[in-house]
Design a protein around this motif. Structure first.
Motif, PDB file in Angstrom:
ATOM      1  N   LEU A   7      -7.846  30.517  17.704  1.00  0.00           N
ATOM      2  CA  LEU A   7      -7.606  31.838  18.264  1.00  0.00           C
ATOM      3  C   LEU A   7      -6.108  32.138  18.354  1.00  0.00           C
ATOM      4  CD1 LEU A   7     -10.284  31.905  21.116  1.00  0.00           C
ATOM      5  CD2 LEU A   7     -10.297  33.251  19.015  1.00  0.00           C
ATOM      6  N   TRP A   8      -5.341  31.159  18.788  1.00  0.00           N
ATOM      7  CA  TRP A   8      -3.881  31.311  18.887  1.00  0.00           C
ATOM      8  C   TRP A   8      -3.311  31.659  17.510  1.00  0.00           C
ATOM      9  CZ3 TRP A   8      -1.043  27.791  22.849  1.00  0.00           C
ATOM     10  CH2 TRP A   8       0.296  28.159  22.967  1.00  0.00           C
ATOM     11  N   LEU A   9      -3.738  30.959  16.490  1.00  0.00           N
ATOM     12  CA  LEU A   9      -3.298  31.257  15.127  1.00  0.00           C
ATOM     13  C   LEU A   9      -3.728  32.659  14.700  1.00  0.00           C
ATOM     14  CD1 LEU A   9      -2.178  30.443  12.316  1.00  0.00           C
ATOM     15  CD2 LEU A   9      -4.434  29.454  11.830  1.00  0.00           C
ATOM     16  N   GLY A  10      -4.986  32.986  14.933  1.00  0.00           N
ATOM     17  CA  GLY A  10      -5.488  34.298  14.545  1.00  0.00           C
ATOM     18  C   GLY A  10      -4.781  35.429  15.244  1.00  0.00           C
ATOM     19  N   TRP A  11      -4.289  35.157  16.450  1.00  0.00           N
ATOM     20  CA  TRP A  11      -3.617  36.202  17.224  1.00  0.00           C
ATOM     21  C   TRP A  11      -2.325  36.666  16.550  1.00  0.00           C
ATOM     22  CZ3 TRP A  11      -6.821  35.646  21.699  1.00  0.00           C
ATOM     23  CH2 TRP A  11      -6.862  36.775  22.519  1.00  0.00           C
ATOM     24  N   PHE A  12      -1.719  35.821  15.739  1.00  0.00           N
ATOM     25  CA  PHE A  12      -0.536  36.260  15.006  1.00  0.00           C
ATOM     26  C   PHE A  12      -0.897  37.390  14.044  1.00  0.00           C
ATOM     27  CE2 PHE A  12       0.940  31.665  15.676  1.00  0.00           C
ATOM     28  CZ  PHE A  12       1.640  32.007  16.827  1.00  0.00           C
ATOM     29  N   GLY A  13      -2.089  37.301  13.440  1.00  0.00           N
ATOM     30  CA  GLY A  13      -2.564  38.401  12.617  1.00  0.00           C
ATOM     31  C   GLY A  13      -2.966  39.593  13.447  1.00  0.00           C
ATOM     32  N   PHE A  14      -3.557  39.333  14.598  1.00  0.00           N
ATOM     33  CA  PHE A  14      -4.009  40.385  15.503  1.00  0.00           C
ATOM     34  C   PHE A  14      -2.838  41.267  15.926  1.00  0.00           C
ATOM     35  CE2 PHE A  14      -6.072  42.195  19.198  1.00  0.00           C
ATOM     36  CZ  PHE A  14      -7.428  42.121  18.920  1.00  0.00           C
ATOM     37  N   ASN A  15      -1.771  40.638  16.416  1.00  0.00           N
ATOM     38  CA  ASN A  15      -0.624  41.398  16.901  1.00  0.00           C
ATOM     39  C   ASN A  15       0.349  41.761  15.786  1.00  0.00           C
ATOM     40  OD1 ASN A  15      -1.722  41.179  19.421  1.00  0.00           O
ATOM     41  ND2 ASN A  15      -0.162  39.828  20.259  1.00  0.00           N
ATOM     42  N   GLY A  16       0.644  40.795  14.913  1.00  0.00           N
ATOM     43  CA  GLY A  16       1.574  41.084  13.835  1.00  0.00           C
ATOM     44  C   GLY A  16       1.063  42.148  12.897  1.00  0.00           C
ATOM     45  N   GLY A  17      -0.214  42.098  12.565  1.00  0.00           N
ATOM     46  CA  GLY A  17      -0.785  43.093  11.675  1.00  0.00           C
ATOM     47  C   GLY A  17      -0.835  44.485  12.272  1.00  0.00           C
ATOM     48  N   SER A  18      -0.786  44.577  13.598  1.00  0.00           N
ATOM     49  CA  SER A  18      -0.839  45.884  14.256  1.00  0.00           C
ATOM     50  C   SER A  18       0.452  46.677  14.087  1.00  0.00           C
ATOM     51  CB  SER A  18      -1.156  45.711  15.743  1.00  0.00           C
ATOM     52  OG  SER A  18      -2.480  45.218  15.903  1.00  0.00           O
ATOM     53  N   GLN A  19       1.450  46.077  13.442  1.00  0.00           N
ATOM     54  CA  GLN A  19       2.608  46.864  13.015  1.00  0.00           C
ATOM     55  C   GLN A  19       2.170  47.923  12.014  1.00  0.00           C
ATOM     56  OE1 GLN A  19       5.626  46.970  14.112  1.00  0.00           O
ATOM     57  NE2 GLN A  19       6.573  48.245  12.545  1.00  0.00           N
ATOM     58  N   LEU A  20       1.071  47.629  11.295  1.00  0.00           N
ATOM     59  CA  LEU A  20       0.417  48.565  10.368  1.00  0.00           C
ATOM     60  C   LEU A  20       1.277  48.943   9.171  1.00  0.00           C
ATOM     61  CD1 LEU A  20      -1.424  51.005  12.840  1.00  0.00           C
ATOM     62  CD2 LEU A  20      -2.258  48.890  11.803  1.00  0.00           C
ATOM     63  N   ALA A  21       2.260  48.144   8.845  1.00  0.00           N
ATOM     64  CA  ALA A  21       3.087  48.422   7.672  1.00  0.00           C
ATOM     65  C   ALA A  21       3.922  47.188   7.343  1.00  0.00           C
ATOM     66  CB  ALA A  21       3.995  49.623   7.910  1.00  0.00           C
ATOM     67  N   LEU A  22       4.284  47.059   6.068  1.00  0.00           N
ATOM     68  CA  LEU A  22       5.205  46.012   5.628  1.00  0.00           C
ATOM     69  C   LEU A  22       6.031  46.559   4.461  1.00  0.00           C
ATOM     70  CD1 LEU A  22       6.191  43.127   6.059  1.00  0.00           C
ATOM     71  CD2 LEU A  22       4.365  42.338   4.557  1.00  0.00           C
ATOM     72  N   GLY A  23       6.425  47.817   4.596  1.00  0.00           N
ATOM     73  CA  GLY A  23       7.139  48.483   3.519  1.00  0.00           C
ATOM     74  C   GLY A  23       8.625  48.637   3.756  1.00  0.00           C
TER      75      GLY A  23
END
Length: 451
Positions: free
Chosen positions: A249-265
């Protein structure tokens, strides 16, 4: 459409990408889409974490049902969010409700390009959107499954499988998307200025409120709360698996919060993700450490289960606003989230509310704290945050309580006393998670003198 193999460095040079600048056009589209898919896959992996956490927390006679519930809820969430949920959350409508359209599809421009239609180019796609449609759907869908997983752990060992699945259908198809519309879907709470970056309230408290309503309807496990007021201890049956679940869960949370930036452009997006992941990690660590520190005075021992839940409480708390540069603030946010989680577990025992994995404390209580804490970390308006917490809490709890009551009348929500004694694995699935070793050899394997 031809595929080209180009090095990452060449892409950066060709696009004119600088340390803080943004890439343009198809490169930005590709980066953004890749981010949604990668982070979404990491959030999906959290389902494995919830499965391990719950399966190790229950008695061995109920572990297989936990596995069935978690793979079932993920599948139901994916179907319901595709059929109707996403459109309710993001479809055209008003500030309270989206659209009732069935299904969700790639845009016409995307489909034409994918199908190789004559004259189709990427330009119409880029003119309409900054990422592929289905990558956004996928990233949003895995959040829905997280909400349902919270309920699974709370109601473990006494909820009927069919009753749980019936609730998940409505939760993922209607209740969660409605809350999502009010917030991330540009609804009335967004218009007020409500802040919840990655879902302390939208995802975690929603699951917590639904779980609380469910346990009030279903009741506690038999013998959990004795007549003299004492609580029967139900320690985890497989501590290593519970610990593994929390690390996942701790690992997955990096995707949970980091991905919520909603952009990588852009460089800004990359910088933001780094900041978000560091704050997420600091908060989880602080929640774990403070839980260890206070578990002895609260429980009379240094409690591993409290430490694990403390880390989750810290993660939930920071999720509302992990995007700030004064990193030191992530520590008190996470620490208080962990403390609230530990004290909440004791408080629920006092109220005789049976929460098998401590999910209500970790996701509901810490989620409320994290949402209000956004006031001093990112400057959110306290009154508006409070309105959001109250409105979402009241809506989800009332809707869930009514739905659980209806399910209880139609299906009977709780397993029978006999099934509870035997275990759901044998009674509902006919399979044991940990079959015992055969002590006596099969007859045909015995020597003649022993027959």
């Amino acid at each position: 459409m031809k595929r080209f193999k180009v090095s990452f460095a060449c892409i950066l040079l060709a696009s004119g990408f600088t340390t803080y600048g943004a890439v343009d056009g198809e490169i930005a589209f590709t980066f953004n889409t890749f981010a949604f898919l990668l982070w979404g896959a990491l959030v999906m992996w959290m389902c494995a974490g919830f499965t391990m956490l719950e399966a190790g927390s229950v008695r061995t006679k109920n572990a297989s049902v936990i596995c069935m519930k978690n793979i079932g809820l993920y599948s139901i969430a994916g179907l319901m969010y595709y059929i109707i949920g996403y459109n309710i959350m993001y479809g055209d409508g008003n500030a309270w409700f989206g659209a009732l359209d069935l299904g969700f599809h790639s845009t016409a421009a995307e489909s034409a390009l994918f199908n190789g239609d004559e004259g189709a180019t990427i330009d119409p796609v880029l003119a309409e959107q900054s990422h592929s449609s289905m990558s956004m759907w996928f990233f949003q869908m895995v959040f829905v499954a997280t909400t349902a997983s919270i309920i699974s752990g709370t109601l473990a060992e006494r909820i009927r499988l069919i009753s749980f699945f019936a609730f998940v259908v409505v939760l993922t198809g209607l209740i969660y998307p409605l809350i999502g519309k009010w917030t991330w879907g540009g609804g009335w709470l967004t218009e007020l200025g409500f802040v919840d970056f990655a879902g302390s309230t939208i995802v975690h408290s929603t699951g917590g409120w639904a779980a609380l309503a469910g346990t009030l309807i279903v009741g506690a496990r038999s013998g959990k709360f004795r007549d003299d007021g004492s609580v029967k201890a139900t320690p985890p049956s497989n501590v290593p698996i519970v610990t593994l679940g929390v690390f996942i869960l701790w690992l997955g949370w990096f995707g949970f919060n980091g991905g919520s930036q909603l952009a990588l452009g852009s460089g800004f997006d990359a910088i933001s993700m780094g900041i978000i992941l560091v704050n997420t990690n600091l908060a989880a660590a602080a929640g774990c450490v403070i839980a260890i520190a206070i578990s002895r005075p609260v429980f009379g021992r240094t409690d591993l289960f409290a430490a694990l839940n403390g880390a989750i409480g810290g993660l939930v708390a920071i999720t509302a606003a992990p995007n700030f540069v004064d990193h030191i603030w992530a520590i008190p946010v996470g620490a208080i989230g962990g403390a609230i989680c530990v004290l909440g577990m004791r408080f629920l025992d006092f109220l005789k509310v049976d929460d098998v994995v401590g999910a209500i404390s970790a996701h509901l209580f810490a989620g409320i704290w994290g949402t209000l804490a956004a006031t001093f970390t990112v400057g959110a308006n306290f009154l508006i945050q409070l309105i959001g917490v109250a409105a979402i809490g009241a809506t989800v709890f009332i809707a869930s309580f009514g739905l659980w009551s209806l399910i209880n009348m139609v299906f009977r929500a709780r397993i029978s006393e006999t099934v509870e004694q035997l275990g759901q694995d044998v009674a509902e699935l006919g399979i044991e998670a940990y079959p015992e070793f055969v002590v006596v050899p099969e007859e045909e394997l015995l020597p003649d003198t022993e027959r």
